[in-house]
Structures are given as structure tokens and as C-alpha cells.
Design a protein around this motif. Structure first.
Motif, PDB file in Angstrom:
ATOM      1  N   ALA A 130      38.104  39.762  20.249  1.00  0.00           N
ATOM      2  CA  ALA A 130      37.707  38.503  20.870  1.00  0.00           C
ATOM      3  C   ALA A 130      36.203  38.306  20.781  1.00  0.00           C
ATOM      4  O   ALA A 130      35.453  39.243  20.529  1.00  0.00           O
ATOM      5  CB  ALA A 130      38.157  38.468  22.323  1.00  0.00           C
ATOM      6  N   GLY A 131      35.773  37.083  20.965  1.00  0.00           N
ATOM      7  CA  GLY A 131      34.342  36.811  21.023  1.00  0.00           C
ATOM      8  C   GLY A 131      33.865  36.918  22.454  1.00  0.00           C
ATOM      9  O   GLY A 131      32.897  37.604  22.765  1.00  0.00           O
TER      10      GLY A 131
ATOM     11  N   GLU B  75      33.396  28.820   5.484  1.00  0.00           N
ATOM     12  CA  GLU B  75      33.921  28.939   6.843  1.00  0.00           C
ATOM     13  C   GLU B  75      32.822  28.663   7.861  1.00  0.00           C
ATOM     14  O   GLU B  75      33.080  28.330   9.007  1.00  0.00           O
ATOM     15  CB  GLU B  75      34.472  30.351   7.080  1.00  0.00           C
ATOM     16  N   ASP B  76      31.575  28.814   7.416  1.00  0.00           N
ATOM     17  CA  ASP B  76      30.447  28.664   8.335  1.00  0.00           C
ATOM     18  C   ASP B  76      29.822  27.286   8.122  1.00  0.00           C
ATOM     19  O   ASP B  76      29.220  27.021   7.091  1.00  0.00           O
ATOM     20  CB  ASP B  76      29.426  29.773   8.052  1.00  0.00           C
TER      21      ASP B  76
ATOM     22  N   ARG C 257      27.525  29.037  15.216  1.00  0.00           N
ATOM     23  CA  ARG C 257      27.348  28.004  16.256  1.00  0.00           C
ATOM     24  C   ARG C 257      26.364  26.949  15.785  1.00  0.00           C
ATOM     25  O   ARG C 257      25.420  27.248  15.048  1.00  0.00           O
ATOM     26  CB  ARG C 257      26.816  28.636  17.546  1.00  0.00           C
ATOM     27  N   PRO C 258      26.546  25.682  16.248  1.00  0.00           N
ATOM     28  CA  PRO C 258      25.641  24.632  15.788  1.00  0.00           C
ATOM     29  C   PRO C 258      24.203  24.782  16.309  1.00  0.00           C
ATOM     30  O   PRO C 258      23.268  24.414  15.608  1.00  0.00           O
ATOM     31  CB  PRO C 258      26.286  23.345  16.303  1.00  0.00           C
TER      32      PRO C 258
ATOM     33  N   ASN D 151      27.257  25.986   9.239  1.00  0.00           N
ATOM     34  CA  ASN D 151      25.805  25.972   9.022  1.00  0.00           C
ATOM     35  C   ASN D 151      25.453  26.069   7.534  1.00  0.00           C
ATOM     36  O   ASN D 151      24.418  25.568   7.106  1.00  0.00           O
ATOM     37  CB  ASN D 151      25.140  27.115   9.788  1.00  0.00           C
TER      38      ASN D 151
ATOM     39  N   ALA E 155      28.979  18.091  16.407  1.00  0.00           N
ATOM     40  CA  ALA E 155      28.009  18.970  17.078  1.00  0.00           C
ATOM     41  C   ALA E 155      27.009  19.552  16.073  1.00  0.00           C
ATOM     42  O   ALA E 155      25.831  19.720  16.390  1.00  0.00           O
ATOM     43  CB  ALA E 155      28.734  20.100  17.802  1.00  0.00           C
ATOM     44  N   TYR E 156      27.486  19.836  14.850  1.00  0.00           N
ATOM     45  CA  TYR E 156      26.591  20.411  13.844  1.00  0.00           C
ATOM     46  C   TYR E 156      25.612  19.359  13.348  1.00  0.00           C
ATOM     47  O   TYR E 156      24.485  19.669  12.991  1.00  0.00           O
ATOM     48  CB  TYR E 156      27.400  20.991  12.677  1.00  0.00           C
TER      49      TYR E 156
ATOM     50  N   GLU F 154      22.727  18.935  16.030  1.00  0.00           N
ATOM     51  CA  GLU F 154      21.708  19.981  16.026  1.00  0.00           C
ATOM     52  C   GLU F 154      20.811  19.890  14.802  1.00  0.00           C
ATOM     53  O   GLU F 154      19.745  20.496  14.763  1.00  0.00           O
ATOM     54  CB  GLU F 154      22.374  21.359  16.052  1.00  0.00           C
ATOM     55  N   ASN F 155      21.265  19.170  13.760  1.00  0.00           N
ATOM     56  CA  ASN F 155      20.507  19.101  12.511  1.00  0.00           C
ATOM     57  C   ASN F 155      20.236  17.661  12.109  1.00  0.00           C
ATOM     58  O   ASN F 155      20.149  17.343  10.930  1.00  0.00           O
ATOM     59  CB  ASN F 155      21.279  19.814  11.397  1.00  0.00           C
TER      60      ASN F 155
ATOM     61  N   TYR G  35      36.609  27.237  20.556  1.00  0.00           N
ATOM     62  CA  TYR G  35      36.106  28.464  21.184  1.00  0.00           C
ATOM     63  C   TYR G  35      34.914  28.248  22.124  1.00  0.00           C
ATOM     64  O   TYR G  35      34.941  28.734  23.262  1.00  0.00           O
ATOM     65  CB  TYR G  35      35.755  29.505  20.102  1.00  0.00           C
ATOM     66  N   PRO G  36      33.852  27.508  21.690  1.00  0.00           N
ATOM     67  CA  PRO G  36      32.702  27.375  22.598  1.00  0.00           C
ATOM     68  C   PRO G  36      33.066  26.733  23.941  1.00  0.00           C
ATOM     69  O   PRO G  36      32.493  27.102  24.968  1.00  0.00           O
ATOM     70  CB  PRO G  36      31.737  26.474  21.822  1.00  0.00           C
TER      71      PRO G  36
ATOM     72  N   GLY H  75      39.370  34.786  21.815  1.00  0.00           N
ATOM     73  CA  GLY H  75      39.149  35.110  20.401  1.00  0.00           C
ATOM     74  C   GLY H  75      38.954  33.849  19.579  1.00  0.00           C
ATOM     75  O   GLY H  75      39.031  32.738  20.113  1.00  0.00           O
ATOM     76  N   PHE H  76      38.683  34.011  18.282  1.00  0.00           N
ATOM     77  CA  PHE H  76      38.486  32.830  17.423  1.00  0.00           C
ATOM     78  C   PHE H  76      39.109  33.045  16.052  1.00  0.00           C
ATOM     79  O   PHE H  76      38.471  32.909  15.024  1.00  0.00           O
ATOM     80  CB  PHE H  76      36.999  32.479  17.294  1.00  0.00           C
TER      81      PHE H  76
END
Lengths: 304, 297
Positions: free
Chosen positions: B231-232, A192-193, B258-259, A195, A214-215, A218-219, A42-43, A64-65
């Protein structure tokens, strides 16, 4: 005087024509493009849509996602033009698409490196072999403590973290490591998340989990990367090792699936072309790894 | 022991003291019970306000989604939510109140059919939201061909909140004193006139309380909307209920997953917008409710 005016008119008309000519070089596109699918992809598609709309504001793009599986089901029902997917189309989905009379293009747009992570205080693990990972994660695994993998490791219970079962990430990991789609031990914490997984592993010395690179990026200060050894030495995921394929088998390609019938529409063709022309930069922008240039060019050739 | 003897007085004084102490303890317990919710809400609100207020500005409210946290805006989600919730109210409220009127005023309460209806409606209130999402996808998106549209989303959310509205409206209608109905009949009013001019106005405050709860729930739902194709990223504003949509909970969910940590703060700003919209709607409902309660006094 009258003659002069006529001349001026002609000059003005010519100028107007030229002006119009200049305008028509940037095409004015309209229409709808419906996209759905993987929340991992999606991103990337969102970034492409954002830039595409900056250039073609009259094309109505929606992204959508609902997940790779959800997107595929909408793709097969002809509700969307493009499906984002963080895994290859399943044979059952491909058959359903064919049965529905859908011809599609499979286009790779980038890579995501599924990363194995532990707590930074974990000073015993630097890498794991694919075989060890399989023993740890397979259904009915007997590995409970770290010492079950290596007797020199602490005799402490391993706490497992994994993404939600509906995600392409989960699908890909189980297929690549356990060897069977969706097969996984049942005593893990799922979310599902991603983070939430980050928080879980960052707060537990004996935790292990996996999610997209990617996660981790960022961490990076809260987590420790674990190298993966496929038999040819341990490889730690990075932009280089993911892109050149040495980080295997957990470097996974991201796809878009395009309905060929939709490609007949000028706005969809332009969108996919735009996607491939700008993917290199946009994929990196959102934290994934771009393909080699040649791959994007090869896909652009496919569109012609 | 005489009642006015010193021992008796002491005994009574001691008992009284005990009872008052017990009363104080009970008071403390119920106060604590109240505070559990309030404290958690306060902690949540402080965190969200602290994270989100910095990102909340005019640009945020008027921009389209973006991959850059600093440029990301909530416009399409906000407009989408307003569309969906307005339609949901228009669909669910008349159907819900209509059902409640039928069940309370017209249906034969001794019939098996009535029991079947009531039991099923009560059960529906407990069905998870995602199931309504699947139902919406099959019925509204595919069978009725509404597509991935605002209309599909609104119908799905309407189904989701109907049980709550029906049950609340039934209770409100039940609470109308039968003396009022009888007085109305005595004046020669028909059933329909009685329901429309006596029962409903009297029941409106109760109905609205139920509606507030139901609509607040609908406004926060993400899962069923993802199922029906919400949708997003939507790079345009909807012109009609047949357009594709985004909604506040979808966008907030997307941002929190999001990351990039900056997106967490953008999500917090989104939550503030959602809360503001919710409070506005509730304020309107409370205003109407108070107006009617006043008239009844």
C-alpha cells in the motif's frame, strides 16, 4: 469526618461516571480497513485516511494504488473492503462480484476533468470538437500532421502523448472520445507517470496529450488547455465547468466501491461516513473537483 | 640492416612510441567507459541531494504519509522495507546457497535433470519483475492465504532474487580449489564436514557479493509489491509479518507521480533514505566479506 469521606467518595464516583460518559461520546474504534485501486483516486482516499486516523488512531487503514482494474480484482477476491475506481465498474467485473456473492455500494466522491493539452507555443489550436478528437486518436487514424485536421494549421507532424493503458484515465478517454474501451492509435508515447507526459508536451511545440486536470493546474505555466466542443460550443475545463457537467464528455466521476458485508463493521461504516462528510474539502485539497453537496448527502442517506 | 644500426634503432624507437601511444589510447577508452557510469551517477546524486536534502529531517523519518508535502513522512515505508528485506534475506539466502551446494557438490553433473535445473535457473534470472508479482499474487496471497502481508511480499521478492543468489553462489563454490576439498577428505572429514567447514567459509566472500547485488535489486522493486498488495498509505506500524505494508520504492513511486511539484522533492528525500538503507546493508555485507577473505589469507 467519616461521613464526609463517604460523601466525597460518592461525589468522586459520580464525577468519574460523568467523565466516562463524556468520553464515550467520541467512539473508540478498532479494526482493519483495506483499500486498493485507482492511483487517480488514491490521493483523495489517502487524505481521508489521514484525517480519519487523526480521529481514530486505532483503526488500521491501508490504501494501495494497484490501478482500477487491479483494485477490482482484489475487491472481487474479497481481499479489500473498499475499491477506489476512476471509472464505473465494468459489467464483467460486476458479474464476477455477484458470482462471488458480493453486494456493493457504488459511491461517487468527486470529479476529475480529463484535460486536452498542447504546448504554450501552439497558437493555432484553441479548441477541438469531439469528432476531431476521435479522428485523431482512433485506431488506424490517418491524421499525421496538424494540417490534416485543418488545412490552415502547420504542416508538421503531431506528437501524441497518452497515459498508460492500465490506467482508468486511458480507459475513460478511449470510451468517451473514441467510443470503444481501450481503442487507441498505436503511434503515441505512453507513460504511467503523468508528470512524464507534462514534460513531453511542455518540451514539444507540436505535441498533444491528455491527463487529469490536477496535473494541468500544477503546471499551468508550461501547458496550454484546449477546449472541447461537444456541439454546443467549446468548453475549457475549470472547477466550475467540470462540477456543473458542461465540460463534457471528459468530466469523469471518481468512485469508491464498498463491500456491503464490510459495512456491517462499525469501523468501515464510520470510515465511509467520514469520507462523505469530509469529501468536499479533501477532494479540493488534492486537486480534484468536489460534487454538489446534495450528492454527498444522498450517498450518506444510502448508508443508513 | 644491423640491429644496432642507426636505422634499426630509429625503427625500434618509432615502433615503441607507436605501441606506447596505442596503449595510452586504450587506457583512455577504458577510462572513459568507467567514467560514463560514474558521471551519470554523480549527476543523478547531485540532483537528488539538491532536491531532497531540504526535506530530509527527523520529522520526515518519523511521520506517517500525508496529503501535504510538508507533513508527509516515510516512517511506514522505511519500517516496511526493513521488515521485507530482513525476511527476504532470511528466506532467499539459505534456499539459494542450499541450491548452489546441491548443484555443485551433490548433483550428478552429467544427468539431464542437472542440465534442466541449471538452464531453468538461468532463465528465471531474466523473467521481468512484474511476472513474479503476478505469481506472488496467485500463490502467496491467494493460494496459501498469506493475504496482502509482509510475508507475501518477502516470499515474492525472495523468488525474484533466488536465481541471482544461486548463480553467484555456484560460481563462488566452483572457485574453491579442489585441493582444499581433497585435503579435507584426506584428513577423514565427511562430505558434509568438508562442505560446512572448508568449502562454504572459502566461498562466503563470493556468495556475499552475489547477495549484495540481489538484495539491492529486491530493495528497489516496486512493481511486484504493488501486485501483491503493498500500500501507499499505511497509518500504523506492522506488529507481525501478517500485517499489510508499505515500502520505500512504493512510496517514492507514489510521490513522483503526484501532480504537486513539492512532492517531487519529498520523493527525492525518500530516494536518499532508500540509498542510505542500501549502503548500510551493503556495508554490513562488505564487512563480513572482508573478515572472511582475511581469514582465508
Amino acid at each position: 469526618m467519616k461521613r464526609n469521606m463517604k460523601k466525597t467518595t460518592i461525589v468522586l464516583a459520580l464525577a468519574a461516571l460523568l467523565g466516562l460518559g463524556a468520553c464515550s461520546t467520541t467512539k473508540k474504534l478498532e479494526g482493519n480497513i483495506a483499500i486498493d485501486g485507482s492511483s487517480t483516486v488514491y490521493p483523495v482516499t489517502e487524505a481521508v485516511a489521514e484525517e480519519f486516523n487523526a480521529q481514530y488512531p486505532d483503526v488500521k487503514v491501508s490504501v494501495g494504488f494497484s490501478g482500477t482494474g487491479g483494485g477490482m480484482s482484489k475487491f472481487i477476491a474479497k481481499e479489500i473492503d473498499i475499491a477506489n475506481a476512476s471509472r464505473k465498474i465494468k459489467s464483467s467485473e460486476a458479474e464476477a462480484a455477484t458470482a462471488a456473492g458480493i453486494e456493493y455500494l457504488e459511491i461517487k466522491v468527486g470529479f476529475d476533468g480529463l484535460s486536452i493539452l498542447v504546448n504554450p507555443e501552439n497558437d493555432w489550436v484553441t479548441s477541438l470538437t469531439v469528432e476531431q478528437l476521435k479522428e485523431m486518436w482512433k485506431p488506424g487514424s490517418t491524421i499525421m500532421n496538424w494540417s490534416d485536421i485543418d488545412p490552415t494549421w502547420p504542416n508538421e507532424k503531431i506528437v501524441f502523448y497518452a497515459p498508460g493503458v492500465d490506467s482508468g484515465t486511458f480507459d475513460y478517454f478511449t470510451e468517451a472520445i473514441v467510443g470503444e474501451l481501450d481503442a487507441m492509435r498505436s503511434d503515441y508515447t505512453g507513460s504511467e507517470d503523468d508528470n512524464v507526459l507534462v514534460q513531453g508536451i511542455a518540451g514539444d511545440k507540436y505535441a498533444i496529450g491528455f491527463f487529469g486536470f490536477a496535473y494541468y493546474e500544477e503546471n499551468a505555466d508550461k501547458l496550454k488547455l484546449v477546449g472541447v466542443d461537444k456541439g454546443a460550443g467549446a468548453v475549457v475545463p475549470s472547477f466550475e465547468t467540470i462540477a456543473n457537467g458542461t465540460y463534457a464528455p471528459l468530466s469523469r466521476p471518481l468512485y469508491i466501491y464498498v463491500n456491503k458485508a464490510s459495512l456491517e463493521r462499525e469501523e468501515v461504516l464510520e470510515f465511509v461516513t467520514f469520507y462523505l462528510e469530509n469529501a468536499k474539502e479533501l477532494v479540493a485539497d488534492v486537486g480534484y473537483v468536489p460534487l454538489p453537496d446534495a450528492d454527498y448527502e444522498a450517498s450518506l442517506e444510502l448508508l443508513k | 640492416m644491423k640491429l644496432d644500426s642507426i636505422e634499426a634503432r630509429r625503427y625500434i624507437a618509432r615502433k615503441l612510441k607507436q605501441r606506447k601511444a596505442l596503449d595510452k589510447i586504450f587506457h583512455g577508452i577504458v577510462f572513459l567507459a568507467t567514467m560514463v557510469g560514474v558521471v551519470f551517477l554523480a549527476v543523478l546524486l547531485t540532483k537528488i541531494l539538491r532536491d531532497g536534502l531540504g526535506n530530509l529531517n527527523w520529522n520526515f523519518l518519523t511521520s506517517f504519509p500525508s496529503r501535504f508535502p510538508s507533513k508527509a513522512g516515510i516512517l511506514t515505508a522505511l519500517v516496511g522495507s526493513v521488515w521485507i528485506i530482513s525476511l527476504t534475506i532470511l528466506i532467499a539466502l539459505p534456499i539459494g546457497v542450499g541450491t548452489a551446494i546441491y548443484l555443485e557438490e551433490y548433483a550428478n553433473k552429467r544427468s539431464k535433470f542437472y542440465n534442466l535445473l541449471v538452464v531453468n535457473i538461468a532463465n528465471l534470472a531474466g523473467v521481468p519483475a512484474i511476472v513474479y508479482g503476478m505469481l506472488g499474487l496467485m500463490v502467496f496471497v491467494r493460494l496459501l492465504q498469506f493475504g496482502n502481508s509482509i510475508l507475501s511480499g518477502a516470499f515474492t521478492l525472495s523468488l525474484l532474487i533466488l536465481p541471482v543468489i544461486i548463480v553467484a553462489s555456484q560460481e563462488a563454490i566452483k572457485a574453491v580449489p579442489s585441493s582444499l576439498r581433497e585435503a579435507s577428505f584426506a584428513l577423514g572429514a565427511s562430505k558434509w564436514q568438508t562442505v560446512g567447514r572448508v568449502v562454504l567459509p572459502y566461498a562466503i566472500p563470493g556468495i556475499l557479493t552475489g547477495a549484495i547485488l540481489a538484495i539491492s535489486r529486491a530493495m528497489g522493486e516496486a512493481a511486484p509489491l504493488i501486485m501483491v498488495g503493498g500500500a501507499g498509505y499505511v497509518g500504523f506500524l506492522p506488529d507481525s509479518p501478517m500485517d499489510v505494508f508499505s515500502a520505500l520504492p512504493l512510496q517514492i513511486y507514489n510521490w513522483t507521480s503526484r501532480p504537486q511539484t513539492e512532492f517531487q522533492n519529498v520523493a527525492a528525500a525518500g530516494i536518499i533514505v532508500l540509498l542510505a538503507l542500501l549502503l548500510t546493508l551493503n556495508a554490513i555485507a562488505v564487512f563480513i566479506r572482508n573478515k572472511y577473505s582475511y581469514r582465508m589469507d
